[in-house]
Design an enzyme around this catalytic site. Structure first.
Site: not given
Ligand code: MRU
Length: 353
Positions: A52, A94, A199, A240, A251
């Site tokens: 996240g 990442r 998730q 993100d 995502k």
């Molecule tokens: O791969 P992840 O689980 O880190 O991806 C997370 C997302 O896409 C969330 O929607 C995004 O980071 C917003 S979290 C407040």
């Protein structure tokens, strides 16, 4: 209204280690881990033990502050030289969530005027804690601002987990649901399971149920049918990275939901703090999209569900064009369509980034 929130914390600073909720093991096992080295922090981010966008930034910031404690340097300039490769290392964990780079940069800036090594080490810890404290308040404000978009009894769809455990607290896309519960607004949320690493089903369903929030789980392929049959009134997702024209990386699967929302004439909202905007990036074309291990697609929770050697394409994120976004909900208010101008104005007024 009470703002008391008792949801689980994903990341905590403990002076000699970083305490994280291991999101990889949820919902079956509630396990906490102690990260004591920069390698632990790097691994936790890469393997989605912490994930996240805001939570990644907070964890990396604590990771840098923690690793900095062990730096031996004669003066601040040597300290800065030794800190830089650790920052680069954590930055490489990442590529898509800009909060990671934003948080690490904030830490670097915090030692700009330090006059001793000890002062620099203290500044790093204080800045990382400050980032986490601010994130909680930003998320609460996002929730507050988002509430005006919904009315009692609305059925709202989301994807992935943009909740409390993806942030300092409250979440971004999920924040209005916590605040709505306190106000007895009775919002109902449909959570897409979010293949490949689930998730939505593992984290969002778990987190909302812990908070006593009304959630129904669907598989990703059920989104169109559910929008039609359950009269979904809005979609809300996290982000993100947001480009200066409003294009949004989130995502994988988010873009598809935005197209469906347009087909059903349902508003599609992005909820994100200012730390998720990237002022260096003009459009979604310039946002790097992480591609992850093919095994995430060939397996579900360790069980093989595809031929072991099948070719796989596994992008972790997609880009939703700004034209499909009805509003971007920030801690400073809601942007409603003229994104380039609104984002420029927002940052001119906020003096951040
Ligand atoms: O791969 P992840 O689980 O880190 O991806 C997370 C997302 O896409 C969330 O929607 C995004 O980071 C917003 S979290 C407040």
């Amino acid at each position: 209204m009470s703002t008391q929130f008792t949801g689980p914390r994903s990341v905590e600073w403990k002076e000699t280690y970083i305490h994280i909720l291991n999101q990889q093991k949820l919902p079956g096992v509630t396990e906490y881990l102690e990260l004591t080295t920069k390698e632990d922090v790097f691994d936790a981010i890469v393997t989605l033990k912490v994930r996240g966008a805001p939570a990644i930034g907070i964890t990396a910031a604590f990771g840098l502050a923690l690793a900095a404690k062990d730096i031996e340097a004669a003066d601040v300039s040597e300290f800065r030289e030794k800190l830089a490769p650790i920052k680069d290392y954590l930055s490489s964990s990442r590529p898509t969530a800009v909060n990671l780079f934003w948080a690490l940069e904030r830490l670097s800036c915090s030692i700009q005027y330090a006059t001793s090594v000890n002062e620099a080490k203290t500044n790093l810890v204080h800045e990382a804690i400050q980032i986490q404290v601010e994130d909680e308040e930003m998320c609460r404000m996002i929730g507050q601002n988002a509430l005006q978009l919904f009315k009692k009894g609305d059925q709202i769809m989301t994807i992935c987990n943009a909740g409390s455990i993806a942030t300092s607290r409250y979440g971004t896309a999920l924040a209005p649901f916590y605040l709505a519960k306190q106000k007895d607004l009775g919002l109902h949320i449909y959570a897409c399971e979010t293949r490949p690493v689930l998730q939505g089903s593992r984290l969002t369903a778990w987190e909302l149920m812990q908070g006593g929030i009304d959630v129904t789980l669907i598989t990703d392929s059920m989104a169109a049918h559910t929008m039609k049959e359950k009269h979904i009134s809005a979609v809300i997702v996290g982000a993100d990275r947001i480009a200066t024209n409003g294009d949004t990386a989130n995502k994988i699967g988010t873009y598809g939901l935005a197209i469906l929302a347009q087909a059903f004439q349902i508003p599609f909202f992005v909820a994100a703090p200012l730390s998720t905007f990237d002022l260096q990036v003009e459009s979604g074309d310039d946002i790097p999209i992480e591609e992850r291990d093919p095994e995430e697609v060939r397996q579900i929770s360790g069980v093989r569900t595809a031929p072991a050697d099948v070719h796989v394409f596994n992008p972790a994120f997609d880009i939703t064009p700004h034209s499909l976004i009805s509003g971007i909900i920030t801690e400073k208010g809601i942007l409603t369509g003229s994104y380039t101008e609104e984002i420029e104005q927002l940052f001119a007024e906020s003096h951040v980034n």
